[in-house]
Design a protein around this motif. Structure first.
Motif, PDB file in Angstrom:
ATOM      1  N   MET A 293       1.038  -1.052  -0.381  1.00 39.68           N
ATOM      2  CA  MET A 293      -0.679   0.274   0.175  1.00 39.68           C
ATOM      3  C   MET A 293       0.992   1.152  -0.148  1.00 39.68           C
ATOM      4  O   MET A 293       0.955   2.470  -0.696  1.00 39.68           O
ATOM      5  CB  MET A 293      -0.679   0.123   0.668  1.00 39.68           C
ATOM      6  N   VAL A 294       2.133   1.246   0.621  1.00 44.28           N
ATOM      7  CA  VAL A 294       2.547   2.897   0.455  1.00 44.28           C
ATOM      8  C   VAL A 294       3.506   2.722  -0.837  1.00 44.28           C
ATOM      9  O   VAL A 294       3.295   3.462  -1.519  1.00 44.28           O
ATOM     10  CB  VAL A 294       4.171   2.071   2.101  1.00 44.28           C
ATOM     11  N   ALA A 295       4.030   1.814  -1.671  1.00 43.53           N
ATOM     12  CA  ALA A 295       4.234   1.879  -2.741  1.00 43.53           C
ATOM     13  C   ALA A 295       3.419   2.389  -3.363  1.00 43.53           C
ATOM     14  O   ALA A 295       3.628   3.021  -4.017  1.00 43.53           O
ATOM     15  CB  ALA A 295       4.921   0.602  -2.871  1.00 43.53           C
ATOM     16  N   GLN A 296       2.036   1.350  -3.450  1.00 42.31           N
ATOM     17  CA  GLN A 296       1.075   1.848  -4.224  1.00 42.31           C
ATOM     18  C   GLN A 296       0.110   3.247  -4.267  1.00 42.31           C
ATOM     19  O   GLN A 296       0.578   4.472  -5.032  1.00 42.31           O
ATOM     20  CB  GLN A 296       0.032   1.431  -4.342  1.00 42.31           C
ATOM     21  N   ARG A 297       1.165   4.073  -2.551  1.00 46.95           N
ATOM     22  CA  ARG A 297       0.771   5.911  -2.337  1.00 46.95           C
ATOM     23  C   ARG A 297       1.873   6.412  -3.434  1.00 46.95           C
ATOM     24  O   ARG A 297       1.439   7.480  -3.441  1.00 46.95           O
ATOM     25  CB  ARG A 297       0.786   5.467  -0.905  1.00 46.95           C
ATOM     26  N   ALA A 298       2.843   5.998  -2.660  1.00 47.57           N
ATOM     27  CA  ALA A 298       4.216   6.757  -3.445  1.00 47.57           C
ATOM     28  C   ALA A 298       3.471   6.805  -5.373  1.00 47.57           C
ATOM     29  O   ALA A 298       3.702   8.053  -6.015  1.00 47.57           O
ATOM     30  CB  ALA A 298       5.489   5.925  -3.869  1.00 47.57           C
ATOM     31  N   VAL A 299       3.541   6.187  -6.098  1.00 49.27           N
ATOM     32  CA  VAL A 299       2.907   6.225  -7.526  1.00 49.27           C
ATOM     33  C   VAL A 299       1.958   6.451  -7.898  1.00 49.27           C
ATOM     34  O   VAL A 299       1.998   8.206  -8.318  1.00 49.27           O
ATOM     35  CB  VAL A 299       2.798   4.474  -7.876  1.00 49.27           C
ATOM     36  N   TRP A 300       0.867   6.304  -6.948  1.00 50.79           N
ATOM     37  CA  TRP A 300       0.136   7.828  -6.735  1.00 50.79           C
ATOM     38  C   TRP A 300      -0.074   9.042  -6.665  1.00 50.79           C
ATOM     39  O   TRP A 300      -0.341  10.395  -7.302  1.00 50.79           O
ATOM     40  CB  TRP A 300      -1.144   7.344  -6.270  1.00 50.79           C
ATOM     41  N   ASN A 301       0.834   9.135  -5.666  1.00 52.03           N
ATOM     42  CA  ASN A 301       1.147  10.431  -5.437  1.00 52.03           C
ATOM     43  C   ASN A 301       2.645  11.283  -5.979  1.00 52.03           C
ATOM     44  O   ASN A 301       1.711  12.123  -6.503  1.00 52.03           O
ATOM     45  CB  ASN A 301       1.454  11.276  -3.864  1.00 52.03           C
ATOM     46  N   GLN A 302       2.814  10.286  -6.863  1.00 54.37           N
ATOM     47  CA  GLN A 302       3.811  10.983  -8.045  1.00 54.37           C
ATOM     48  C   GLN A 302       3.179  11.594  -9.497  1.00 54.37           C
ATOM     49  O   GLN A 302       2.907  12.633  -9.870  1.00 54.37           O
ATOM     50  CB  GLN A 302       4.435   9.726  -8.788  1.00 54.37           C
ATOM     51  N   ARG A 303       2.153  10.704  -9.187  1.00 59.00           N
ATOM     52  CA  ARG A 303       1.093  10.611 -10.726  1.00 59.00           C
ATOM     53  C   ARG A 303       0.202  11.849 -10.492  1.00 59.00           C
ATOM     54  O   ARG A 303       0.145  12.229 -11.076  1.00 59.00           O
ATOM     55  CB  ARG A 303      -0.099   9.452 -11.076  1.00 59.00           C
ATOM     56  N   LEU A 304      -0.306  12.373  -9.328  1.00 56.96           N
ATOM     57  CA  LEU A 304      -1.190  13.419  -8.994  1.00 56.96           C
ATOM     58  C   LEU A 304      -0.275  14.391  -9.435  1.00 56.96           C
ATOM     59  O   LEU A 304      -0.799  15.530  -9.588  1.00 56.96           O
ATOM     60  CB  LEU A 304      -1.700  12.859  -7.802  1.00 56.96           C
ATOM     61  N   ASP A 305       1.027  14.820  -8.775  1.00 56.03           N
ATOM     62  CA  ASP A 305       1.720  15.759  -8.632  1.00 56.03           C
ATOM     63  C   ASP A 305       2.217  15.993 -10.084  1.00 56.03           C
ATOM     64  O   ASP A 305       1.413  17.094 -10.375  1.00 56.03           O
ATOM     65  CB  ASP A 305       3.223  15.391  -8.118  1.00 56.03           C
ATOM     66  N   GLN A 306       2.670  14.832 -11.675  1.00 57.44           N
ATOM     67  CA  GLN A 306       2.358  15.133 -12.281  1.00 57.44           C
ATOM     68  C   GLN A 306       1.333  15.501 -13.545  1.00 57.44           C
ATOM     69  O   GLN A 306       1.482  16.793 -14.148  1.00 57.44           O
ATOM     70  CB  GLN A 306       2.870  13.935 -13.420  1.00 57.44           C
ATOM     71  N   LEU A 307      -0.020  15.761 -12.771  1.00 59.68           N
ATOM     72  CA  LEU A 307      -1.304  15.926 -13.174  1.00 59.68           C
ATOM     73  C   LEU A 307      -0.981  16.961 -12.491  1.00 59.68           C
ATOM     74  O   LEU A 307      -1.632  18.267 -13.494  1.00 59.68           O
ATOM     75  CB  LEU A 307      -2.369  15.163 -12.787  1.00 59.68           C
ATOM     76  N   GLN A 308      -0.579  17.477 -11.540  1.00 60.48           N
ATOM     77  CA  GLN A 308      -0.692  19.146 -10.936  1.00 60.48           C
ATOM     78  C   GLN A 308       0.211  20.330 -12.198  1.00 60.48           C
ATOM     79  O   GLN A 308       0.104  21.209 -12.050  1.00 60.48           O
ATOM     80  CB  GLN A 308      -0.183  18.373  -9.515  1.00 60.48           C
ATOM     81  N   ASP A 309       1.123  19.412 -12.252  1.00 60.13           N
ATOM     82  CA  ASP A 309       2.056  20.539 -12.821  1.00 60.13           C
ATOM     83  C   ASP A 309       1.961  20.787 -14.589  1.00 60.13           C
ATOM     84  O   ASP A 309       1.797  21.843 -15.259  1.00 60.13           O
ATOM     85  CB  ASP A 309       3.493  19.879 -13.072  1.00 60.13           C
ATOM     86  N   TYR A 310       1.005  19.116 -15.487  1.00 66.44           N
ATOM     87  CA  TYR A 310       0.750  19.879 -16.873  1.00 66.44           C
ATOM     88  C   TYR A 310      -0.766  20.330 -15.877  1.00 66.44           C
ATOM     89  O   TYR A 310      -0.953  21.468 -17.515  1.00 66.44           O
ATOM     90  CB  TYR A 310       0.080  18.291 -17.134  1.00 66.44           C
ATOM     91  N   VAL A 311      -1.599  20.319 -15.490  1.00 65.64           N
ATOM     92  CA  VAL A 311      -2.633  21.942 -15.325  1.00 65.64           C
ATOM     93  C   VAL A 311      -2.145  22.985 -14.946  1.00 65.64           C
ATOM     94  O   VAL A 311      -2.171  23.728 -15.094  1.00 65.64           O
ATOM     95  CB  VAL A 311      -4.037  21.132 -14.398  1.00 65.64           C
ATOM     96  N   GLU A 312      -1.443  22.639 -14.054  1.00 62.85           N
ATOM     97  CA  GLU A 312      -0.478  24.509 -13.928  1.00 62.85           C
ATOM     98  C   GLU A 312      -0.243  25.289 -15.396  1.00 62.85           C
ATOM     99  O   GLU A 312       0.163  25.853 -15.736  1.00 62.85           O
ATOM    100  CB  GLU A 312       0.812  24.566 -13.013  1.00 62.85           C
ATOM    101  N   GLY A 313       0.626  23.956 -16.126  1.00 65.33           N
ATOM    102  CA  GLY A 313       1.447  23.985 -17.094  1.00 65.33           C
ATOM    103  C   GLY A 313       0.331  24.987 -18.337  1.00 65.33           C
ATOM    104  O   GLY A 313       1.168  25.909 -18.985  1.00 65.33           O
ATOM    105  N   MET A 314      -0.842  24.340 -18.338  1.00 69.92           N
ATOM    106  CA  MET A 314      -2.066  24.739 -19.120  1.00 69.92           C
ATOM    107  C   MET A 314      -1.416  26.474 -18.332  1.00 69.92           C
ATOM    108  O   MET A 314      -2.735  27.188 -20.087  1.00 69.92           O
ATOM    109  CB  MET A 314      -3.141  24.209 -19.222  1.00 69.92           C
ATOM    110  N   LYS A 315      -2.547  26.214 -17.651  1.00 66.79           N
ATOM    111  CA  LYS A 315      -2.916  27.570 -16.652  1.00 66.79           C
ATOM    112  C   LYS A 315      -1.739  28.965 -17.192  1.00 66.79           C
ATOM    113  O   LYS A 315      -2.231  29.477 -18.039  1.00 66.79           O
ATOM    114  CB  LYS A 315      -2.816  27.379 -15.148  1.00 66.79           C
ATOM    115  N   THR A 316      -0.597  28.673 -17.277  1.00 64.91           N
ATOM    116  CA  THR A 316      -0.283  29.610 -17.420  1.00 64.91           C
ATOM    117  C   THR A 316       0.430  30.059 -19.173  1.00 64.91           C
ATOM    118  O   THR A 316       0.759  31.311 -19.430  1.00 64.91           O
ATOM    119  CB  THR A 316       1.293  29.138 -17.120  1.00 64.91           C
ATOM    120  N   SER A 317       0.376  28.437 -19.647  1.00 66.19           N
ATOM    121  CA  SER A 317       0.123  28.656 -21.295  1.00 66.19           C
ATOM    122  C   SER A 317      -1.482  29.667 -21.839  1.00 66.19           C
ATOM    123  O   SER A 317      -0.618  30.393 -23.214  1.00 66.19           O
ATOM    124  CB  SER A 317       0.572  27.291 -22.453  1.00 66.19           C
ATOM    125  N   LYS A 318      -2.262  29.726 -20.800  1.00 66.72           N
ATOM    126  CA  LYS A 318      -3.459  30.467 -21.463  1.00 66.72           C
ATOM    127  C   LYS A 318      -3.370  31.409 -21.155  1.00 66.72           C
ATOM    128  O   LYS A 318      -3.876  32.568 -22.290  1.00 66.72           O
ATOM    129  CB  LYS A 318      -4.444  29.406 -21.060  1.00 66.72           C
TER     130      LYS A 318
END
Length: 126
Positions: A100-125
């Motif tokens: 479960m700890v390993a899965q949490r790390a994977v999903w936290n990384q994916r959510l961080d990547q999604l957040q970076d992507y969304v923030e990048g889209m906001k700044t590009s607009k």
């Protein structure tokens, strides 16, 4: 080269066995009665009768819950005279926790990547 294949096959069996063990632990913990038994045994060993006392079910039905916990390795029992006593075995629970700890790390990384992507889209607009 033959050793490499053998090593990978052995590692594959180890991973499969670990995965099977984790599945069995989660299956055992899926039931609220069995979770309550695990919580009780975290306080210390207990007899079948002590463990069954809080539940309104026939002893043979309750024994099936204990059998499931024992088969997945979460508890062990020992006969002391005419009384069977159960105790908690933490290792299978720790293995499931590690997963479960390993899965949490994977999903936290994916959510961080999604957040970076969304923030990048906001700044590009802008």
């Amino acid at each position: 080269m033959g050793t490499d294949v053998g090593t990978r096959a052995t590692a594959g069996r180890g991973i499969a066995a670990r995965s099977h063990q984790i599945s069995r632990v989660f299956q055992a913990l899926a039931d609220p009665t069995r979770r309550a038994v695990v919580e009780r045994l975290a306080l210390g060993p207990a007899s079948t009768t002590e463990l069954a006392r809080p539940f309104s079910m026939a002893l043979p039905s309750f024994a099936q819950h204990l059998q499931m916990l024992e088969q997945c390795g979460v508890v062990r029992s020992r006969k002391e005279g005419r009384v069977r006593r159960f105790h908690l075995v933490p290792k299978p629970l720790a293995t499931a926790e590690d997963w479960m700890v390993a899965q949490r790390a994977v999903w936290n990384q994916r959510l961080d990547q999604l957040q970076d992507y969304v923030e990048g889209m906001k700044t590009s607009k802008l």
